[in-house]
Motif scaffolding. Structure first.
Motif, short mmCIF file in Angstrom:
data_model
loop_
_atom_site.label_atom_id
_atom_site.label_comp_id
_atom_site.label_asym_id
_atom_site.label_seq_id
_atom_site.Cartn_x
_atom_site.Cartn_y
_atom_site.Cartn_z
N PHE A 160 0.83 -1.20 0.00
CA PHE A 160 0.00 0.00 0.00
C PHE A 160 0.87 1.26 0.00
N PRO A 161 0.51 2.31 -0.76
CA PRO A 161 -0.73 2.44 -1.52
C PRO A 161 -0.70 1.78 -2.89
N GLY A 162 0.49 1.55 -3.43
CA GLY A 162 0.58 0.88 -4.72
C GLY A 162 0.04 1.75 -5.85
N PRO A 163 0.10 1.26 -7.09
CA PRO A 163 -0.35 2.05 -8.23
C PRO A 163 -1.82 2.45 -8.16
N VAL A 164 -2.65 1.60 -7.57
CA VAL A 164 -4.09 1.87 -7.56
C VAL A 164 -4.44 3.07 -6.69
N TYR A 165 -3.80 3.19 -5.52
CA TYR A 165 -4.22 4.19 -4.54
C TYR A 165 -3.20 5.30 -4.30
N SER A 166 -2.07 5.28 -5.00
CA SER A 166 -1.01 6.25 -4.69
C SER A 166 -1.39 7.69 -5.00
N SER A 167 -2.33 7.91 -5.92
CA SER A 167 -2.75 9.28 -6.22
C SER A 167 -3.67 9.84 -5.14
N ARG A 168 -4.19 8.95 -4.26
CA ARG A 168 -5.16 9.40 -3.27
C ARG A 168 -4.72 9.12 -1.83
N TRP A 169 -3.61 8.39 -1.66
CA TRP A 169 -3.18 8.02 -0.31
C TRP A 169 -1.67 8.08 -0.17
N SER A 170 -1.23 8.39 1.04
CA SER A 170 0.18 8.32 1.41
C SER A 170 0.32 7.51 2.69
N GLU A 171 1.43 6.80 2.82
CA GLU A 171 1.73 6.10 4.07
C GLU A 171 2.05 7.08 5.19
N ASN A 172 2.44 8.29 4.82
CA ASN A 172 2.71 9.39 5.74
C ASN A 172 4.02 9.22 6.52
N TYR A 173 4.21 8.05 7.17
CA TYR A 173 5.46 7.81 7.90
C TYR A 173 6.08 6.52 7.42
N ALA A 174 7.39 6.53 7.21
CA ALA A 174 8.10 5.34 6.74
C ALA A 174 8.27 4.34 7.88
#
Length: 244
Positions: A27-41
């Protein structure tokens, strides 16, 4: 999932995780990367770990070991590995934002449908955090918040008479079932709704500077959870509105 404008509110974001599955670690991967961030590594200290010496940290954010998407939900798998309690803090992106803060607004309406297992020692603190990072001067708004083995509550933080103060709303509703939590941050107050019922309005500390939304899911303190504690927080949908 609500997608329409509301009186006084313009709908700006919707996510129901139905565009494809993402395995744990992807996650977020190609499907959700335009709408989501992991925010913290992976390895970023969570709130509890920030209170510990660096070499003794027993909790942190590990999105690669926590986040996945399946069956129309974002699954947060809360557990411990090698003595470290693992959570995550994803953030939605408005208009495909590529840099932090990803969803900055002044006043907004935030609604989520979620289900959390009753896990002692893990908590939610899904919050609005000031872009300025000036806390508590520029405020903080949390909902839902609380140890997953206890009850849901909402909180607003600010400064009064030069000291950190907070307004807290406790509906005596436990975790463990599906709920819809909604925060309305307005110029005249901050109102919280749980499953459509108002919990009250805070007018003591109303932020008037940009804030951004983080689904902060983490451990409660350095001494919990127990190593064997594990379970899931499921996020069905998220909807966000800007003030008109």
């Amino acid at each position: 999932m609500p997608t329409a404008d509301l009186p006084g509110w313009r709908h700006v974001f919707a996510e129901d995780f139905t565009e494809g599955n993402v395995p744990l670690g992807g996650f977020p991967g190609p499907v959700y990367s335009s709408r989501w961030s992991e925010n913290y590594a992976d390895g970023t200290p969570d709130t509890a770990a920030q209170q510990q010496p660096k070499g003794a940290r027993t909790s942190g954010y590990y999105p690669s070991k926590v986040l996945s998407v399946h069956d129309g939900v974002l699954d947060m798998y809360l557990h411990s590995e090698n003595g470290v309690a693992m959570g995550a803090a994803p953030s939605p992106k408005l208009d495909g934002a590529s840099q932090r803060p990803y969803n900055s607004l002044v006043y907004g309406r935030y609604s989520v449908r979620f289900k959390a297992d009753a896990l002692a020692g893990f908590k939610l603190a899904w919050l609005l955090w000031p872009d300025s990072k000036q806390w508590p001067q520029d405020g903080e708004i949390d909902f839902p918040e609380g140890d997953l083995s206890k009850v849901i509550y909402a909180a607003v933080h600010g400064v009064e008479a030069g000291e950190h103060r907070s307004d807290v709303f406790r509906p005596a509703q436990p975790y463990g079932d599906w709920h819809i939590a909604t925060t309305e941050w307005r110029a005249d107050g901050i109102e919280f709704f749980l499953d459509g019922k108002s919990l009250g309005i805070s007018t003591r500390f109303i932020p008037n500077k940009p804030m951004h939304y983080i689904l902060q899911t983490e451990s409660c303190s350095p001494t919990c959870p127990l190593p064997e504690t594990n379970g899931h927080v499921l996020l069905d949908w998220v909807a966000i509105w800007a003030r008109t």
